[in-house]
Motif scaffolding. Structure first.
Motif, PDB file in Angstrom:
ATOM      1  N   GLY A   8     -33.011  -0.082 -62.316  1.00  0.00           N
ATOM      2  CA  GLY A   8     -33.365   1.309 -62.075  1.00  0.00           C
ATOM      3  C   GLY A   8     -32.434   1.964 -61.065  1.00  0.00           C
ATOM      4  O   GLY A   8     -32.001   3.108 -61.247  1.00  0.00           O
ATOM      5  N   LEU A   9     -32.092   1.244 -60.022  1.00  0.00           N
ATOM      6  CA  LEU A   9     -31.162   1.776 -59.019  1.00  0.00           C
ATOM      7  C   LEU A   9     -29.746   1.866 -59.580  1.00  0.00           C
ATOM      8  O   LEU A   9     -29.005   2.795 -59.267  1.00  0.00           O
ATOM      9  N   LEU A  10     -29.383   0.906 -60.422  1.00  0.00           N
ATOM     10  CA  LEU A  10     -28.076   0.971 -61.084  1.00  0.00           C
ATOM     11  C   LEU A  10     -27.968   2.243 -61.914  1.00  0.00           C
ATOM     12  O   LEU A  10     -26.932   2.932 -61.896  1.00  0.00           O
ATOM     13  N   SER A  11     -29.026   2.601 -62.620  1.00  0.00           N
ATOM     14  CA  SER A  11     -29.030   3.816 -63.427  1.00  0.00           C
ATOM     15  C   SER A  11     -28.929   5.061 -62.562  1.00  0.00           C
ATOM     16  O   SER A  11     -28.235   6.023 -62.915  1.00  0.00           O
TER      17      SER A  11
ATOM     18  N   ASP B  81     -39.995  -7.997 -65.860  1.00  0.00           N
ATOM     19  CA  ASP B  81     -38.838  -8.657 -65.267  1.00  0.00           C
ATOM     20  C   ASP B  81     -38.552  -8.038 -63.898  1.00  0.00           C
ATOM     21  O   ASP B  81     -38.389  -6.822 -63.785  1.00  0.00           O
ATOM     22  N   GLU B  82     -38.457  -8.862 -62.870  1.00  0.00           N
ATOM     23  CA  GLU B  82     -38.231  -8.368 -61.516  1.00  0.00           C
ATOM     24  C   GLU B  82     -36.872  -7.677 -61.365  1.00  0.00           C
ATOM     25  O   GLU B  82     -36.668  -6.884 -60.442  1.00  0.00           O
ATOM     26  N   ARG B  83     -35.954  -7.953 -62.272  1.00  0.00           N
ATOM     27  CA  ARG B  83     -34.633  -7.334 -62.210  1.00  0.00           C
ATOM     28  C   ARG B  83     -34.659  -5.861 -62.601  1.00  0.00           C
ATOM     29  O   ARG B  83     -33.667  -5.156 -62.429  1.00  0.00           O
TER      30      ARG B  83
ATOM     31  N   VAL C  84     -26.111   2.983 -52.695  1.00  0.00           N
ATOM     32  CA  VAL C  84     -27.399   2.284 -52.772  1.00  0.00           C
ATOM     33  C   VAL C  84     -28.452   3.022 -51.953  1.00  0.00           C
ATOM     34  O   VAL C  84     -29.585   3.246 -52.406  1.00  0.00           O
ATOM     35  N   VAL C  85     -28.078   3.419 -50.743  1.00  0.00           N
ATOM     36  CA  VAL C  85     -29.007   4.148 -49.867  1.00  0.00           C
ATOM     37  C   VAL C  85     -29.399   5.480 -50.502  1.00  0.00           C
ATOM     38  O   VAL C  85     -30.578   5.855 -50.518  1.00  0.00           O
TER      39      VAL C  85
ATOM     40  N   VAL D  93     -34.187  -4.246 -52.949  1.00  0.00           N
ATOM     41  CA  VAL D  93     -32.982  -4.458 -53.761  1.00  0.00           C
ATOM     42  C   VAL D  93     -31.731  -4.289 -52.910  1.00  0.00           C
ATOM     43  O   VAL D  93     -31.603  -3.323 -52.151  1.00  0.00           O
ATOM     44  N   THR D  94     -30.802  -5.221 -53.040  1.00  0.00           N
ATOM     45  CA  THR D  94     -29.546  -5.168 -52.291  1.00  0.00           C
ATOM     46  C   THR D  94     -28.383  -4.788 -53.205  1.00  0.00           C
ATOM     47  O   THR D  94     -28.519  -4.774 -54.429  1.00  0.00           O
ATOM     48  N   LYS D  95     -27.260  -4.515 -52.580  1.00  0.00           N
ATOM     49  CA  LYS D  95     -26.039  -4.230 -53.339  1.00  0.00           C
ATOM     50  C   LYS D  95     -25.696  -5.400 -54.253  1.00  0.00           C
ATOM     51  O   LYS D  95     -25.326  -5.206 -55.418  1.00  0.00           O
TER      52      LYS D  95
END
Length: 203
Positions: A36-39, A29-31, A112-113, A160-162
């Motif tokens: 991963g960044l959310l984690s 899944d591309e999401r 995010v950065v 990936v964006t915000k």
């Protein structure tokens, strides 16, 4: 799964170990990149939301972190913490509060950065080991039949964006996706009622 689930394992431990998680995405899944960044933002570093709020500000936990796993047919995101027995309820509430904040408002651009930078650095460090390099390319061949380089993988995270992260948070942090487990010596914490109550706030 149509509702929040929980389980308690009684064990004579010095501290209670709590995991609150949500169903995520499989490895195709591309999401999964946004997840991963959310984690990372949630509990992947010592500058993460869970670490700052639960350990540094409130002193509730001995350890607190989050992580993501993706398999061929499923995946998940979890937040875990080791706490004093009487801090279980408060810790679970704080974890789900952070779920709700990310779901409602999303991360900041700075978060995010920072998450992308940390992920890039972690990957670079892991590839100092020849075992890790071999494992990476074996996984690419076995599961994806595509030998994408680490640099190409990082580009997927960079895209990936915000807003992508907010969409994933709103999809994952829903009542029907929530699961929680407690390992500890007490059986009088009314743990199921806690998860049921807080899951209503995340729905």
């Amino acid at each position: 799964q149509g509702a929040a689930r929980e389980s308690i394992f009684k064990k004579d431990t010095e501290q209670s170990h709590v995991i609150v998680g949500a169903r995520g995405y499989d490895m195709y899944d591309e999401r999964r990149f946004a997840l991963g960044l959310l984690s990372e933002i949630l509990g992947g570093t010592m500058s993460s939301r869970l670490f700052i709020e639960i350990r540094e500000r409130l002193g509730l936990s001995y350890y607190v972190q989050s992580g993501v796993e993706s398999y061929t047919d499923s995946g998940y995101l979890v937040a875990r913490a080791g706490v004093k027995h009487n801090n279980v309820k408060k810790t679970i509430e704080k974890i789900t509060e952070e779920f709700l904040k990310l779901k409602t408002h999303g991360p900041t651009e700075e978060e995010v950065v920072f998450a992308k930078d940390h992920l890039r650095g972690s990957l670079a460090l892991s590839f100092e080991s020849s075992d890790e390099i071999a494992q990476y390319y074996a996984d690419r061949e076995l599961f994806y039949n595509q030998l994408k380089t680490p640099e190409e993988l990082l580009k997927e995270f960079e895209k990936v964006t915000k807003n992508d992260i907010i969409k994933v948070a709103r999809d994952v942090f829903r009542t029907k996706n929530l699961n929680a487990t407690l390992v500890g010596p007490k059986d009088s914490l009314q743990f199921p009622s806690i998860i049921q109550q807080i899951s209503k706030r995340v729905s």
